[in-house]
Scaffold this active site. Sequence first.
Site, short mmCIF file in Angstrom:
data_model
loop_
_atom_site.label_atom_id
_atom_site.label_comp_id
_atom_site.label_asym_id
_atom_site.label_seq_id
_atom_site.Cartn_x
_atom_site.Cartn_y
_atom_site.Cartn_z
N ARG A 159 0.83 -1.21 0.00
CA ARG A 159 0.00 0.00 0.00
C ARG A 159 0.86 1.25 0.00
O ARG A 159 0.41 2.31 -0.39
CB ARG A 159 -0.87 0.04 1.28
N ARG B 20 9.56 5.85 -3.57
CA ARG B 20 9.81 6.78 -4.68
C ARG B 20 11.25 7.25 -4.68
O ARG B 20 11.78 7.60 -3.63
CB ARG B 20 8.97 8.04 -4.54
N ARG C 186 -8.67 -6.38 13.44
CA ARG C 186 -7.90 -5.57 14.38
C ARG C 186 -8.76 -4.43 14.84
O ARG C 186 -9.57 -3.88 14.07
CB ARG C 186 -6.63 -4.99 13.71
N ARG D 186 0.23 6.27 16.03
CA ARG D 186 0.32 7.63 15.48
C ARG D 186 -0.42 8.64 16.33
O ARG D 186 -1.30 8.28 17.12
CB ARG D 186 -0.15 7.70 14.02
N GLU E 112 -3.52 7.01 18.61
CA GLU E 112 -4.18 5.82 18.08
C GLU E 112 -3.47 4.57 18.58
O GLU E 112 -2.31 4.35 18.24
CB GLU E 112 -4.14 5.92 16.55
N TYR F 216 -9.87 -4.93 2.95
CA TYR F 216 -9.18 -3.74 3.43
C TYR F 216 -9.35 -2.63 2.39
O TYR F 216 -8.43 -2.21 1.73
CB TYR F 216 -7.70 -4.10 3.64
N ASP G 55 -10.15 1.10 0.83
CA ASP G 55 -10.11 2.54 1.09
C ASP G 55 -11.48 3.12 0.72
O ASP G 55 -12.28 2.46 0.05
CB ASP G 55 -9.02 3.20 0.24
N1 UDP Z 1 3.46 1.26 7.64
C1 UDP Z 1 4.71 1.24 8.22
N2 UDP Z 1 5.22 2.39 8.75
C2 UDP Z 1 4.55 3.56 8.73
C3 UDP Z 1 3.26 3.58 8.12
C4 UDP Z 1 2.74 2.42 7.60
O1 UDP Z 1 5.36 0.20 8.26
O2 UDP Z 1 5.07 4.56 9.24
C5 UDP Z 1 2.93 -0.01 7.08
C6 UDP Z 1 2.18 -0.83 8.11
O3 UDP Z 1 2.44 -2.18 7.83
C7 UDP Z 1 0.73 -0.51 7.83
C8 UDP Z 1 0.76 -0.38 6.31
O4 UDP Z 1 2.02 0.23 6.05
O5 UDP Z 1 -0.13 -1.54 8.26
C9 UDP Z 1 -0.37 0.44 5.73
O6 UDP Z 1 -0.37 1.72 6.29
P1 UDP Z 1 -1.51 2.76 6.01
O7 UDP Z 1 -1.03 4.07 6.47
O8 UDP Z 1 -1.98 2.60 4.62
O9 UDP Z 1 -2.65 2.21 7.01
P2 UDP Z 1 -4.08 2.81 7.32
O10 UDP Z 1 -4.02 4.28 7.07
O11 UDP Z 1 -5.06 2.08 6.44
O12 UDP Z 1 -4.28 2.49 8.75
#
Ligand code: UDP
Length: 371
Positions: A172, A176, A249, A280, A300, A348, A350
């Site tokens: 996901r 870059r 989860r 976060r 969170e 999962y 979006d």
């Molecule tokens: N992820 C990570 N480090 C970060 C942010 C995301 O390793 O700082 C990984 C982690 O495995 C997470 C996945 O990327 O489950 C998807 O993150 P995303 O931000 O897309 O999750 P969401 O916003 O759907 O909670």
Amino acid sequence: MEKHYDYLLVGAGLYNGVFAYFAKKAGKSCLVIDKRAHLGGNIYCEEIEGIQVHKYGAHIFHTSDKRVWNFVNSLCEFNRYTNSPIANYHGEIYNMPFNMNTFNKLWGVVTPAEAKAKIDSQRALAAAEPKNLEEQAISLVGDDIYRKLIKGYTEKQWGRDCKDLPAFIIKRLPVRFIYDNNYFNDKYQGIPEDGYNVLVEKLFEGCDVRLSCDFLANREELTALADKIIYTGPIDAYYGYSEGELSYRSLRFETETLDCKDYQGNAVVNYTDRETPYTRIIEHKHFAFGTQEKTVITREYPSDWKQGMEPYYPVNDEKNQALYQKYAEKAAGEKNVIFGGRLGEYKYYDMDKVIASAFNLVEKELHTTVS
Ligand code: UDP
């Protein structure tokens, strides 16, 4: 006699909202019910100190689907918010997603070629065909980034070792080799100017609504109210967990109002070490370029899921997918019940994918074209 409806919409999230919007246009009557005391599902916002607070976690709208983007923009105005989270690893700050700014800070490399060489040298040990999230992550960005920015965050988020998680989750995130901190690759991105509730109200306009209403607890009485049901709750719960429990989860949010204008200088800061218990901190005003005197932040905390808790994320590993297939077969045999959305389809998704999936249902069910 009680009013009879064409559709009973179970769950007042985006999926049913989109369906409701087109159902009304097609002259169909809908009753929408939700367990919670408000419409909008997880995109619901609460206004605190003049700030739209994303009650169930940050929701940043992004899509490459023009049809979806045009649709949501026809309902409300979107701002130009671009998600560029910061990662905090034991006080070291890195840009997300993984891009030249991240690589420069980590290794001092300046050009894309230098960054690629560095990652290649760390990737040498990676598996040719990644079988799990750890192998996938190391093969994408190398060992340093895996250890500092992925492993701790992911294991907190999912409550399991990265070796036991499916590889697709990490795909996901963009990688870059340019200096670009935009988290998403999608063409369109933004947040409703006046918050998501405005969008939600428009979607459900014209529907009858019953809030704080639990479908599973009043199934017979509610089922009798409509010709068809669109169910967006957990599919395993609908069937009384007859085939077994799917894994989810959950999350716990801790929200605080602070007497300062700016707490962290960014909407999203990820805590990627293992020791910090939350994944976060969201500072909501930054989603809307707010200038209020106070600020509202949310920590969170990921958590295990047990029946009775909010199932935020499906765990789409092989075992759960196989179990879901059994429920999907039962669902396919239903004449008057349709399952949709993140929980109904155990996907999962979006927000934009939920809307696109609802468009498909609209076309099939209402025989109208979404233009
Ligand atoms: N992820 C990570 N480090 C970060 C942010 C995301 O390793 O700082 C990984 C982690 O495995 C997470 C996945 O990327 O489950 C998807 O993150 P995303 O931000 O897309 O999750 P969401 O916003 O759907 O909670």
